[in-house]
Motif scaffolding. Structure first.
Motif, PDB file in Angstrom:
ATOM      1  N   HIS A 267      67.899  36.575   1.716  1.00 57.50           N
ATOM      2  CA  HIS A 267      68.847  37.719   1.519  1.00 57.50           C
ATOM      3  C   HIS A 267      68.177  38.958   1.204  1.00 57.50           C
ATOM      4  N   ASP A 268      67.016  38.978   0.538  1.00 58.05           N
ATOM      5  CA  ASP A 268      66.184  40.091   0.176  1.00 58.05           C
ATOM      6  C   ASP A 268      65.916  40.539   1.682  1.00 58.05           C
ATOM      7  N   ARG A 269      65.273  39.715   2.390  1.00 58.58           N
ATOM      8  CA  ARG A 269      64.687  40.125   3.773  1.00 58.58           C
ATOM      9  C   ARG A 269      65.706  40.748   4.682  1.00 58.58           C
TER      10      ARG A 269
ATOM     11  N   ASN B 293      68.778  42.032   3.699  1.00 59.38           N
ATOM     12  CA  ASN B 293      69.147  43.571   2.986  1.00 59.38           C
ATOM     13  C   ASN B 293      68.146  44.489   3.488  1.00 59.38           C
ATOM     14  N   SER B 294      66.926  43.975   3.604  1.00 58.41           N
ATOM     15  CA  SER B 294      65.828  45.250   3.974  1.00 58.41           C
ATOM     16  C   SER B 294      65.953  45.636   5.369  1.00 58.41           C
TER      17      SER B 294
ATOM     18  N   ARG C  98      67.857  32.971  -1.417  1.00 53.86           N
ATOM     19  CA  ARG C  98      67.601  34.357  -2.336  1.00 53.86           C
ATOM     20  C   ARG C  98      66.500  34.992  -1.408  1.00 53.86           C
ATOM     21  N   GLN C  99      65.339  34.577  -0.915  1.00 54.90           N
ATOM     22  CA  GLN C  99      64.379  35.357  -0.210  1.00 54.90           C
ATOM     23  C   GLN C  99      65.049  35.892   1.051  1.00 54.90           C
TER      24      GLN C  99
END
Length: 843
Positions: free
Chosen positions: A469-471, A473-474, A466-467
């Motif tokens: 994934h966020d990175r 996406n950013s 999940r972490q």
């Protein structure tokens, strides 16, 4: 019973193996020797089994009573009599009425109360000093008429179940037939013949001898003359229905059976070769001999089974020790195995799925097919794009007029088109994350033995996923923002204003297509349906897509080619979603030529259908790789609503359109290249690194000790116990087999008997049927003389030989001893020659 101590242990050890496999919940792979009891619904099978046990314990009633196979293991033991079920090991049933109720309840648990049947067996073990070691499988009685809620095909269901058992090469067949029916029509013998054509495995049992018409008997059957079997026939007399209803004692019934055979004029000289006790001894002897005959093959299979279990057993034995260091070592090995499994699935060197794409292969398809396809789907409608360019030019001019193309109009259009790439790029990240989650789940399944460890490891990896994934996406957002921040019109591949003007003057638009696959590369294969009226109603073919053509075949062998469709100039679009073809919902796509020319034969379009939307999207993405692009409506200039009478504006619209095409080709190439690279670096690569380097630390930070993490699940502990039991039993069985002398004496099997030998006169379908008899013949009065007694037996009445036959002397001591030592061999009567219609008995 002949044989040494090792032979005596064979039936119990086979029973233990049978119980162990049944307890593990899967079919016995060893095909252990056993005896299956087969007969029609009213043949008397249940009574025969109850006589063996000496107790009433089987369900009775109308219709099919035995609705699940009953594996009955008789164990000769000292002490009280009791029954024990494999599904309820904790209870000993000393009341055999309770045994019957338990059989009924366990049957209903699987089959329900509607008289249905099931092949799942019930295992019952009876311990008694009054039985011989014996294992029998009581199968449902053969019936032709369903009752109650039974399915109409009950006959075929029962037949299929029986065949599953008697079709096994190591299964002896106890074919039970009533004497008051024509033996030529015996259902049990008919089924036995289908799987045992030489009669090697079949033992005949004749019941209801006391119910034959007066003046008839079944002596020729018991002498093995009417329908010969290599193992012969044995007659028994069971309790009548009146005796059963009156709860007549089985011991009293056995005494009555003995009196029947010893006093009946047709059977009294055969009394020592018939009856329940003799049948039980014969079955014990023949099952033991049969096990002995199958020892070499059984030994080989047991050794193979041990070899398969060796590795698992070694690990299981280690887990029995309460050693913290050992548990920690095993935990580290599990973490290492998890990381290696994850990497192999990503790299494509692990377990290969045979049904769908997964792991690295699916991620590669996302990068090369789904992501480009999603980008293409966002391309603007040509008519709308030209209209917006026209308005951008006019609005940027304002009240002034000019001769030059405004830069602001170009930038406004490009910004809008770049922004459209954001969602497909982020969707690409989501698709990869979903697949990585699937891979994590697949790898964690191998840790099911240790649920705490599995859950904790999966939680750690998914948290980091999940972490990441966020990175990612950013970073993808930043990539799109970078493209929006600066329009590099000095790029080497950008055509510039001069080139765009030249194209506008020549009326040519810059192509914006991506590079397709090599011409001969196979892009996709699979089954697709075609619509009615083209290749045939509801027809499926095997399709092969390359960069040049679409080829389809009759099937996936790719030998019978049906057509080759060239892809030059074709476009594609989705057909009506949810179209129903052949009663099922289909999702379609349509190949067509924008010039309205025929595509396939006399059809201007070629329709193909898939079973689900995901498969449709995958095919559309594959066509994109092949250079077949979705339809763009309103691409003709004459339909462009933005066209005006101002030639200068038209030239400016065309110039900016060419500039946009050129620049977006550069941006598209960059995005298609950098998005997969970003995902691989920030998502896939870092997840692999975390599993390899930080997973152990994460487990220690979880606060749970190695003992807690390595605690087995109840299911795993039970399975470990059962597998270890199976391993030990297999080793014990091998030891017993190795200790059995190969030279052990046993009853030799009689010579082969062909089933097509002509029966005696009046027997079988070809002769006149006699009511209520089995090849019956009149019983003439016989003068009785007493022959020399066999060893250990009572004097045997022997009728005189016919006048045409040579008198037969009484058996000598050697012959009598041989007869007593071989209870399993059918007797060969010497009282008279065979009838003229019978061929001489094989010798």
């Amino acid at each position: 019973m002949s044989g040494n101590a090792g032979m005596q242990e064979l039936i119990p050890i086979v029973n233990k193996l049978q119980d162990a496999f049944a307890g593990l919940g899967f079919d016995n792979p060893l095909d252990l020797p056993q005896i299956a009891v087969v007969g029609s619904q009213s043949a008397g099978k249940s009574s025969v089994l109850e006589n063996f046990v000496g107790k009433d314990f089987l369900p009775r009633g109308s219709g099919i009573v035995t609705r699940r196979p009953l594996v009955l293991q008789l164990v000769n033991s000292k002490g009280p009599e009791y029954g024990e079920f494999l599904h309820n090991k904790s209870k000993k049933f000393t009341d055999f009425d309770e045994v019957r109720k338990e059989i009924e309840a366990e049957t209903d648990r699987i089959t329900g109360t509607n008289k249905g049947i099931s092949p799942v067996p019930i295992n019952l073990k009876v311990y008694s000093p009054n039985v011989l070691n014996l294992t029998l499988v009581d199968l449902p009685g053969i019936t032709k008429v369903p009752i109650g809620d039974q399915p109409t095909n009950i006959e075929s269901l029962i037949r299929e179940m029986i065949m599953q058992f008697i079709g096994r090469p190591n299964c002896l067949i106890l074919a039970v037939s009533p004497a008051n029916s024509d033996l030529a029509n015996s259902d049990a013998l008919k089924l036995a013949r289908e799987v045992d054509q030489q009669g090697i495995r079949t033992i005949g049992v004749i019941t209801k001898l006391d119910l034959m018409d007066e003046g008839t008997d079944a002596r020729e059957v018991l002498e093995n003359k009417l329908i010969p079997l290599r193992r012969g026939f044995i007659g028994v007399v069971n309790r009548s229905q009146k005796d059963i209803d009156g709860r007549k004692d089985i011991k009293a019934a056995m005494s009555a059976e003995l009196r029947f055979f010893s006093t009946h004029p047709a059977y009294r000289d055969l009394a020592n070769k018939n009856g329940t006790m003799y049948l039980q001894r014969v079955l014990n002897q023949q099952l033991t001999n049969h096990i002995r005959d199958t020892l070499p093959d059984l030994k080989k299979k047991l050794q193979n089974q041990l070899n398969l279990l060796e590795k698992d057993v070694a690990q299981m034995k280690n887990m029995k020790a309460d050693d913290p260091a050992l548990r920690t070592k095993v935990m580290l090995q599990m973490v290492q195995t998890f990381g290696e499994d994850f990497e192999k699935r990503i790299e494509g060197s692990g377990d290969v799925s045979l049904s769908e794409l997964s792991g690295g292969a699916k991620i590669a398809r996302i990068f090369h097919e789904r992501f480009p396809f999603e980008l293409v789907k966002t391309e603007y409608d040509e008519k709308q794009l030209r209209r917006e360019i026209s308005f951008a030019i006019l609005n940027n001019h304002g009240i002034r007029t000019g001769l030059f193309t405004p830069d602001q109009a170009f930038e406004a259009i490009v910004r809008k088109l770049i922004e459209l790439m954001r969602d497909p790029s982020l969707k690409c990240v989501d698709l990869v994350v979903t697949e990585l989650g699937n891979v994590v789940t697949q790898c964690a399944e191998r840790l099911a033995t240790y649920p705490h460890l599995r859950d904790e490891m999966e939680n750690i990896v998914r948290t980091f996923l999940r972490q990441a994934h966020d990175r990612t996406n950013s970073q993808i957002e930043m990539l799109i923002n970078l493209e929006l921040a600066y329009m590099n019109t000095n790029h080497d591949d950008f055509i510039g204003f001069a080139g765009a003007s030249d194209r506008a003057k020549q009326g040519k638009a810059a192509p914006g297509k991506a590079v397709s696959a090599p011409a001969n590369q196979v892009i996709r294969k699979g089954w697709l349906s075609t619509s009615t009226g083209m290749l045939g109603t509801q027809k499926e073919y095997w399709f092969v897509l390359t960069a040049e053509s679409l080829v389809w075949f009759k099937d996936d062998t790719e030998r019978d080619q049906r057509f080759v469709l060239r892809l030059d100039g074709l476009k594609i679009r989705e057909a009506d979603s949810g179209f129903r073809l052949g009663g099922g919902r289909k999702f379609g796509m349509e190949l067509f030529n924008p010039d309205q020319r025929y595509v396939f034969k006399d059809h201007k379009s070629f329709d193909l259908y898939t079973a689900n939307k995901e498969e449709l999207d995958n095919w559309l993405a594959s066509f994109l790789r092949a250079g077949v692009y979705p339809e763009k409506e309103g691409s003709n200039l004459e339909d462009d609503m933005s066209a005006s009478l101002d030639p200068a504006l038209e030239r400016q619209v065309e110039t900016i359109r060419n500039l946009v095409d050129s620049y977006m080709a550069i941006v598209s190439k960059t995005v298609r290249d950098l998005v997969p690279k970003t995902i691989m670096h920030l998502l896939v690569g870092q997840v692999k690194d975390v599993i390899k380097s930080e997973l152990i630390a994460g487990l220690y930070r979880s606060g749970e000790s190695a003992d807690q993490l390595m605690e087995e699940s109840p299911e795993a502990a039970s399975r470990r116990k059962e597998v270890l039991q199976m391993y030990n039993l297999s080793k014990e069985a091998l030891d017993v087999i190795n200790n059995v002398s190969i030279s052990t004496t046993s009853t030799p099997l009689p010579p082969p008997i062909a089933y097509d030998e002509p029966p005696s006169p009046g027997a079988g379908a070809g002769g006149p049927e006699r009511r209520g008899t089995v090849g019956a013949r009149p019983a003439p009065p016989r003068p009785v003389s007493v022959a020399a007694p066999p060893a250990g037996g009572a004097p045997r009445p022997t009728p005189p030989a016919p006048a045409a036959a040579r008198p037969t002397p009484p058996p000598g001591p050697a012959a009598a001893a041989a007869a007593a030592a071989a209870p399993g061999q059918p007797s060969v009567p010497t009282r008279r020659p065979p009838p003229p219609s019978m061929p001489p008995r094989p010798k």
